[in-house]
Design a protein around this motif. Structure first.
Motif, PDB file in Angstrom:
ATOM      1  N   LEU A 132       0.862  -1.183   0.000  1.00  0.00           N
ATOM      2  CA  LEU A 132       0.000   0.000   0.000  1.00  0.00           C
ATOM      3  C   LEU A 132       0.897   1.230   0.000  1.00  0.00           C
ATOM      4  N   ILE A 133       0.745   2.090  -1.030  1.00  0.00           N
ATOM      5  CA  ILE A 133       1.585   3.283  -1.125  1.00  0.00           C
ATOM      6  C   ILE A 133       0.731   4.542  -1.222  1.00  0.00           C
ATOM      7  N   VAL A 134       1.318   5.647  -0.786  1.00  0.00           N
ATOM      8  CA  VAL A 134       0.667   6.954  -0.874  1.00  0.00           C
ATOM      9  C   VAL A 134       1.662   7.948  -1.470  1.00  0.00           C
ATOM     10  N   ASN A 135       1.173   9.103  -1.867  1.00  0.00           N
ATOM     11  CA  ASN A 135       2.014  10.184  -2.358  1.00  0.00           C
ATOM     12  C   ASN A 135       3.040  10.576  -1.283  1.00  0.00           C
ATOM     13  N   ALA A 136       4.232  10.943  -1.718  1.00  0.00           N
ATOM     14  CA  ALA A 136       5.292  11.302  -0.773  1.00  0.00           C
ATOM     15  C   ALA A 136       4.893  12.458   0.140  1.00  0.00           C
ATOM     16  N   TYR A 137       3.968  13.306  -0.312  1.00  0.00           N
ATOM     17  CA  TYR A 137       3.544  14.459   0.488  1.00  0.00           C
ATOM     18  C   TYR A 137       2.223  14.208   1.214  1.00  0.00           C
ATOM     19  N   SER A 138       1.762  12.972   1.177  1.00  0.00           N
ATOM     20  CA  SER A 138       0.514  12.625   1.861  1.00  0.00           C
ATOM     21  C   SER A 138       0.672  12.763   3.377  1.00  0.00           C
ATOM     22  N   PRO A 139      -0.377  13.170   4.063  1.00  0.00           N
ATOM     23  CA  PRO A 139      -0.300  13.256   5.528  1.00  0.00           C
ATOM     24  C   PRO A 139      -0.297  11.880   6.198  1.00  0.00           C
ATOM     25  N   PHE A 140      -0.619  10.830   5.430  1.00  0.00           N
ATOM     26  CA  PHE A 140      -0.695   9.487   6.002  1.00  0.00           C
ATOM     27  C   PHE A 140       0.692   8.866   6.109  1.00  0.00           C
ATOM     28  N   LYS A 141       1.044   8.502   7.332  1.00  0.00           N
ATOM     29  CA  LYS A 141       2.343   7.872   7.583  1.00  0.00           C
ATOM     30  C   LYS A 141       2.203   6.391   7.930  1.00  0.00           C
ATOM     31  N   SER A 200       0.587  12.081  -8.609  1.00  0.00           N
ATOM     32  CA  SER A 200       0.045  13.394  -8.998  1.00  0.00           C
ATOM     33  C   SER A 200      -1.051  13.874  -8.056  1.00  0.00           C
ATOM     34  N   GLY A 201      -1.481  12.997  -7.150  1.00  0.00           N
ATOM     35  CA  GLY A 201      -2.499  13.384  -6.180  1.00  0.00           C
ATOM     36  C   GLY A 201      -3.924  13.196  -6.651  1.00  0.00           C
ATOM     37  N   ASN A 202      -4.120  12.582  -7.826  1.00  0.00           N
ATOM     38  CA  ASN A 202      -5.482  12.348  -8.314  1.00  0.00           C
ATOM     39  C   ASN A 202      -6.179  11.231  -7.536  1.00  0.00           C
ATOM     40  N   VAL A 203      -5.382  10.316  -6.980  1.00  0.00           N
ATOM     41  CA  VAL A 203      -5.888   9.222  -6.149  1.00  0.00           C
ATOM     42  C   VAL A 203      -5.080   9.227  -4.860  1.00  0.00           C
ATOM     43  N   ASP A 204      -5.720   8.922  -3.749  1.00  0.00           N
ATOM     44  CA  ASP A 204      -5.037   9.009  -2.449  1.00  0.00           C
ATOM     45  C   ASP A 204      -3.982   7.936  -2.244  1.00  0.00           C
ATOM     46  N   VAL A 222       6.835   8.190  -3.827  1.00  0.00           N
ATOM     47  CA  VAL A 222       5.732   7.645  -3.039  1.00  0.00           C
ATOM     48  C   VAL A 222       6.275   7.098  -1.729  1.00  0.00           C
ATOM     49  N   ARG A 223       5.387   6.877  -0.791  1.00  0.00           N
ATOM     50  CA  ARG A 223       5.756   6.332   0.512  1.00  0.00           C
ATOM     51  C   ARG A 223       5.082   4.970   0.685  1.00  0.00           C
TER      52      ARG A 223
END
Length: 328
Positions: A132-141, A200-204, A222-223
């Motif tokens: 499961l990955i998120v955008n590098a700037y996502s608030p989710f850690k 790109s932030g279009n999907v979380d 990504v994270r």
């Protein structure tokens, strides 16, 4: 009485002749090149594993291994080609969980074959946990961050996958089920699009194979939040599993690749292939390459693989039914 004894003698001779022929076939096999059909495009995870395994089998079986890509139909076009092939051990399927275990519950009457009846399991090759990955700037850690947000904001968190009803989609639905959340599923036609739209932030977020996300993770775009397997992975030991988050400790759903033959392939031939596959999957060089692809080699006997598929299918069936996943 004499007639009965004569008939019994004939039947006995026929039976011994049959077993003799099967044994002879297995000893002579293979006497020509073997084709491994991959139901996905060149360069994907299944294709790469097929080619790595094929190199080893070429050496041990003494015949060329031809990898034939037949993509389309969520893997079902390639699988159907194997189902229709002559059951002589010269046409095999390197398939994923989708077309061999999940699709019957998603496509139902649209399926043109029954994996459990029309394919003969040879061996599991590798388990492929998604990450499961998120955008590098996502608030989710952490996975806890994601669950907390999703619970407080039903219908606002989105996740992508490479198609309806595949293991990545089921990963999201299982998370919804166990966490009591309601996320939005955004299906794509391949890993590239689903990852790009996360960056790109279009999907979380997205569930994807580690090999598909590796370059994005290492470049910091990504994270990695967590793996979908029960245990951490040797190739990325610092990434936790979803099940390490206590409220989701029963979470486990992986993709996997396995080798199949058409139903009615002689058992001695299945066993011969299984033996050589098992040897190949114990080779340190191949193990290293498979782990670089984000997988864990997992050879099994034909019976163990058959039971494994039955067990996995029960999990898939429950998730599909609970989430009301259909191909429409």
């Amino acid at each position: 009485m004499r007639s009965f004894i004569q008939q019994l003698s004939i039947y006995t001779s026929l039976i011994f002749s049959l077993f003799g022929a099967l044994s002879s076939n297995a000893q002579e096999y293979p006497s020509k090149p073997i084709t491994i059909i991959v139901p996905f495009s060149v360069g994907g995870g299944v294709d790469t594993v097929a080619r790595l395994l094929g190199e080893k089998l070429k050496d041990s079986l003494g015949q060329s291994i031809i990898v034939d890509n037949k993509p389309g139909g969520s893997g079902m076009i390639g699988a159907l080609a194997v189902v229709k092939a002559n059951p002589d051990g010269y046409t095999l399927l390197l398939g994923s969980a989708g077309e061999t275990a999940i699709n019957p519950f998603v496509y139902k009457t649209k399926m043109q074959y029954s994996p459990s009846k029309d394919l003969a399991p040879i061996s599991l090759i590798t388990k492929i946990p998604n990450v499961l990955i998120v955008n590098a700037y996502s608030p989710f850690k952490t996975i806890g961050d994601i669950v907390t947000f999703a619970k407080n904001n039903p219908g606002k968190l989105s996740y992508s996958s490479s198609g309806v009803g595949n293991p990545q989609h089921l990963n999201g639905e299982l998370l919804d089920e166990l966490a009591g959340t309601e996320m939005i599923h955004v299906p794509y036609k391949g890993a590239a699009g689903q990852i790009i739209d996360v960056t790109s932030g279009n999907v979380d977020m997205t569930f994807v194979s580690y090999s598909g996300a590796k370059n994005f993770i290492e470049s910091g775009r990504v994270r990695a939040i967590a793996f979908t397997s029960a245990k951490r992975q040797d190739f990325s030991p610092n990434v936790p599993t979803i099940s390490e988050y206590k409220p989701l400790q029963s979470y486990e759903l992986e993709n996997w690749f396995g080798l199949f033959a058409p139903a009615n392939t002689p058992e001695p031939i299945l066993q011969k292939i299984n033996l050589e596959v098992t040897k190949a999957l114990r080779d340190p060089a191949l193990v290293k390459k498979l782990r670089e692809q984000g997988g864990q080699p997992a050879p099994m006997t034909t019976q163990q693989f058959n039971e494994f598929i039955k067990k996995e299918s029960l999990i898939y069936a429950r998730v599909v039914e609970k989430a009301k996943i259909t191909a429409d």
